[in-house]
Write an enzyme that holds these catalytic residues in place. Structure first.
Site, PDB file in Angstrom:
ATOM      1  N   ASP A  48      -4.297  -6.359  12.771  1.00 16.84           N
ATOM      2  CA  ASP A  48      -5.271  -5.740  12.303  1.00 16.84           C
ATOM      3  C   ASP A  48      -5.518  -6.525  10.870  1.00 16.84           C
ATOM      4  OD1 ASP A  48      -7.016  -3.188  11.415  1.00 16.84           O
ATOM      5  OD2 ASP A  48      -6.266  -3.591   9.627  1.00 16.84           O
ATOM      6  N   TYR A  53      -9.954  -9.687   4.050  1.00 17.39           N
ATOM      7  CA  TYR A  53      -8.335 -10.032   3.604  1.00 17.39           C
ATOM      8  C   TYR A  53      -8.210 -11.671   3.423  1.00 17.39           C
ATOM      9  CZ  TYR A  53      -7.494  -5.324   5.612  1.00 17.39           C
ATOM     10  OH  TYR A  53      -7.596  -3.736   5.671  1.00 17.39           O
ATOM     11  N   LYS A  78     -13.044  -6.759  10.651  1.00 15.92           N
ATOM     12  CA  LYS A  78     -14.232  -5.634  10.002  1.00 15.92           C
ATOM     13  C   LYS A  78     -15.056  -6.381   9.182  1.00 15.92           C
ATOM     14  CE  LYS A  78      -9.981  -2.932   9.020  1.00 15.92           C
ATOM     15  NZ  LYS A  78      -8.876  -4.108   8.682  1.00 15.92           N
ATOM     16  N   HIS A 111     -16.156  -1.575   7.757  1.00 18.57           N
ATOM     17  CA  HIS A 111     -15.004  -1.290   6.670  1.00 18.57           C
ATOM     18  C   HIS A 111     -15.126  -0.161   5.969  1.00 18.57           C
ATOM     19  CE1 HIS A 111     -11.685  -4.031   4.763  1.00 18.57           C
ATOM     20  NE2 HIS A 111     -11.159  -2.679   4.820  1.00 18.57           N
TER      21      HIS A 111
HETATM   22  N1  LIG Z   1      -9.557  -0.122   6.615  1.00 16.16           N
HETATM   23  C1  LIG Z   1      -9.195  -0.077   5.504  1.00 16.16           C
HETATM   24  O1  LIG Z   1     -10.106   0.394   4.515  1.00 16.16           O
HETATM   25  C2  LIG Z   1      -7.740  -0.518   5.105  1.00 16.16           C
HETATM   26  C3  LIG Z   1      -7.286  -0.265   3.635  1.00 16.16           C
HETATM   27  C4  LIG Z   1      -6.021  -0.677   3.424  1.00 16.16           C
HETATM   28  C5  LIG Z   1      -5.133  -1.199   4.587  1.00 16.16           C
HETATM   29  N2  LIG Z   1      -5.438  -1.250   5.894  1.00 16.16           N
HETATM   30  C6  LIG Z   1      -4.690  -1.972   7.175  1.00 16.16           C
HETATM   31  O2  LIG Z   1      -3.640  -1.109   7.007  1.00 16.16           O
HETATM   32  C7  LIG Z   1      -2.680  -1.817   6.999  1.00 16.16           C
HETATM   33  C8  LIG Z   1      -1.323  -1.161   6.383  1.00 16.16           C
HETATM   34  O3  LIG Z   1      -1.890  -0.521   5.071  1.00 16.16           O
HETATM   35  P1  LIG Z   1      -1.074  -1.148   3.553  1.00 16.16           P
HETATM   36  O4  LIG Z   1      -0.835  -2.514   3.988  1.00 16.16           O
HETATM   37  O5  LIG Z   1      -2.143  -0.782   2.663  1.00 16.16           O
HETATM   38  O6  LIG Z   1       0.324  -0.330   3.489  1.00 16.16           O
HETATM   39  P2  LIG Z   1       1.526  -0.025   4.381  1.00 16.16           P
HETATM   40  O7  LIG Z   1       1.697  -0.326   5.640  1.00 16.16           O
HETATM   41  O8  LIG Z   1       1.327   2.003   4.224  1.00 16.16           O
HETATM   42  O9  LIG Z   1       2.728  -0.113   3.417  1.00 16.16           O
HETATM   43  C9  LIG Z   1       2.863  -1.486   3.032  1.00 16.16           C
HETATM   44  C10 LIG Z   1       3.903  -1.594   1.986  1.00 16.16           C
HETATM   45  O10 LIG Z   1       5.214  -0.849   2.455  1.00 16.16           O
HETATM   46  C11 LIG Z   1       6.204  -1.816   2.524  1.00 16.16           C
HETATM   47  N3  LIG Z   1       6.978  -1.610   3.582  1.00 16.16           N
HETATM   48  C12 LIG Z   1       6.406  -1.927   4.715  1.00 16.16           C
HETATM   49  N4  LIG Z   1       7.372  -1.436   5.658  1.00 16.16           N
HETATM   50  C13 LIG Z   1       8.496  -1.213   5.024  1.00 16.16           C
HETATM   51  C14 LIG Z   1       9.884  -0.505   5.510  1.00 16.16           C
HETATM   52  N5  LIG Z   1      10.253  -0.469   6.637  1.00 16.16           N
HETATM   53  N6  LIG Z   1      10.570   0.083   4.317  1.00 16.16           N
HETATM   54  C15 LIG Z   1      10.486  -0.192   2.973  1.00 16.16           C
HETATM   55  N7  LIG Z   1       9.066  -0.560   2.566  1.00 16.16           N
HETATM   56  C16 LIG Z   1       8.123  -1.311   3.751  1.00 16.16           C
HETATM   57  C17 LIG Z   1       5.536  -3.201   2.163  1.00 16.16           C
HETATM   58  O11 LIG Z   1       6.334  -4.174   1.649  1.00 16.16           O
HETATM   59  P3  LIG Z   1       6.619  -5.544   2.278  1.00 16.16           P
HETATM   60  O12 LIG Z   1       5.577  -6.233   2.956  1.00 16.16           O
HETATM   61  O13 LIG Z   1       7.357  -6.384   1.168  1.00 16.16           O
HETATM   62  O14 LIG Z   1       7.712  -5.269   3.162  1.00 16.16           O
HETATM   63  C18 LIG Z   1       4.287  -3.091   1.710  1.00 16.16           C
HETATM   64  O15 LIG Z   1       4.452  -2.921   0.210  1.00 16.16           O
HETATM   65  C19 LIG Z   1      -3.225  -3.081   6.090  1.00 16.16           C
HETATM   66  O16 LIG Z   1      -2.002  -4.092   6.125  1.00 16.16           O
HETATM   67  C20 LIG Z   1      -4.428  -3.354   6.663  1.00 16.16           C
HETATM   68  O17 LIG Z   1      -4.310  -4.162   7.797  1.00 16.16           O
HETATM   69  C21 LIG Z   1      -6.955  -0.869   6.238  1.00 16.16           C
END
Ligand SMILES: NC(=O)c1ccc[n+]([C@@H]2O[C@H](COP(=O)([O-])OP(=O)(O)OC[C@H]3O[C@@H](n4cnc5c(N)ncnc54)[C@H](OP(=O)(O)O)[C@@H]3O)[C@@H](O)[C@H]2O)c1
Length: 282
Positions: A48, A53, A78, A111
């Site tokens: 994704d 990004y 997106k 998005h």
């Molecule tokens: N459509 C939208 O508006 C939108 C908005 C936000 C995000 N997204 C998508 O959703 C994806 C995921 O969301 P997100 O990146 O915001 O947050 P997330 O996946 O909920 O959390 C990521 C955070 O959690 C940590 N983490 C990951 N696995 C872990 C584990 N097993 N144990 C402890 N900590 C862990 C990561 O740190 P480290 O990297 O240091 O491991 C990072 O700080 C994004 O990458 C993006 O592709 C879409």
């Protein structure tokens, strides 16, 4: 029993891996390459990204140099808010395609909902879909009233709605509405960007199964029939986040996690973006 390689059938018949890899905030070329390598090796096949990004180019470079065939991986990207509108969206899509170095995108999303332009952006997605340049089109951060408005003019129903969803903001009501409409709910920030990981209840449940709080949360999503795209830059966590298919949360445990709901987002409410005009900062 569910498995890591399961695919969900979208409302147009396309099969999408349910469990993918999120690439937001991975902007360092070498780090991203290392993370993608770990993800591909662990078996992730949905990636994704987004124009916003600023890493589509590196993701494209990675797949060019990998030994995966194009049909073996699923790319979501997106159109960003400032590029919405019919002509601008067509152009933004062409640029994403070039950066990703592919002939087609598997899933292309709006998005965020914007009050204006609204229908024009979707018309552009429909055109690209009709031309076979996108396998499925969808939205992100669309709530019920945005979907209702879209459906007054859309010819193609969104296949996916990507929404902030985690224990502190489970989005249950919208989930039910999406189920009724046949739109797949995909959770962004499925780990709540890490904020819920210290919850004692999650630690306690995890201990019982030899799993981490992150694995418990991801398993909870999967048992709620939600598609997930957790992000990590660390290979060991990327693997950890995939290893959630050898245990099952009980009904009581699912309820305990459900009760962590605080109605607390980690990002903007969609309507803040919907009514706002340029410029935008995220
Ligand atoms: N459509 C939208 O508006 C939108 C908005 C936000 C995000 N997204 C998508 O959703 C994806 C995921 O969301 P997100 O990146 O915001 O947050 P997330 O996946 O909920 O959390 C990521 C955070 O959690 C940590 N983490 C990951 N696995 C872990 C584990 N097993 N144990 C402890 N900590 C862990 C990561 O740190 P480290 O990297 O240091 O491991 C990072 O700080 C994004 O990458 C993006 O592709 C879409």
């Amino acid at each position: 029993m569910k498995s890591f390689t399961d695919k969900v059938r979208l409302n147009n018949g396309v099969l999408m891996p349910r469990h993918g890899f999120g690439a937001y905030k991975l902007v360092d070329e070498n780090e991203l390459h290392r993370s993608l390598e770990a993800a591909a090796l662990a078996g992730y096949r949905l990636f994704d990204t987004a124009q916003f990004y600023h890493n589509e180019k590196y993701i494209g470079d990675f797949f060019r140099s990998s030994n995966l065939n194009r049909e073996d991986y699923f790319i979501t990207t997106k159109v960003w808010n400032t590029e919405q509108g019919y002509d601008k969206t067509l152009k933004a899509f062409e640029n994403s395609l070039k950066r990703l170095k592919v002939d087609y995108i598997d899933l292309y999303l709006v998005h965020w909902p914007k009050i204006e332009p609204f229908f024009e952006t979707w018309k552009a997605l429909e055109r690209l879909y009709d031309k076979g340049l996108i396998r499925a089109i969808g939205v992100s951060n669309f709530e019920a009233h945005h979907l209702d408005r879209l459906m007054t003019k859309a010819n193609v129903l969104p296949a996916v709605d990507q929404l902030e969803t985690h224990p502190y903001f489970p989005n249950h009501l919208l989930h039910r509405y999406l189920e009724e409409l046949g739109i797949v709910h995909q959770a962004w920030s499925p780990l709540g960007r890490g904020v819920a990981l210290k919850e004692p209840a999650l630690k306690k449940i995890g201990k019982k199964y030899g799993k981490t709080p992150a694995q418990v949360i991801l398993r909870w999503h999967v048992q709620n029939d939600i598609s997930i795209i957790p992000k990590s830059e660390k290979p060991e966590r990327i693997r950890e986040n995939a290893e959630i298919y050898d245990f099952e949360l009980s009904r009581e445990e699912m309820l305990i996690i459900q009760k962590l709901n605080r109605g607390e987002r980690v990002s903007h409410a969609p309507d803040v973006v919907y009514v706002r005009t340029e410029p935008e900062e995220f």
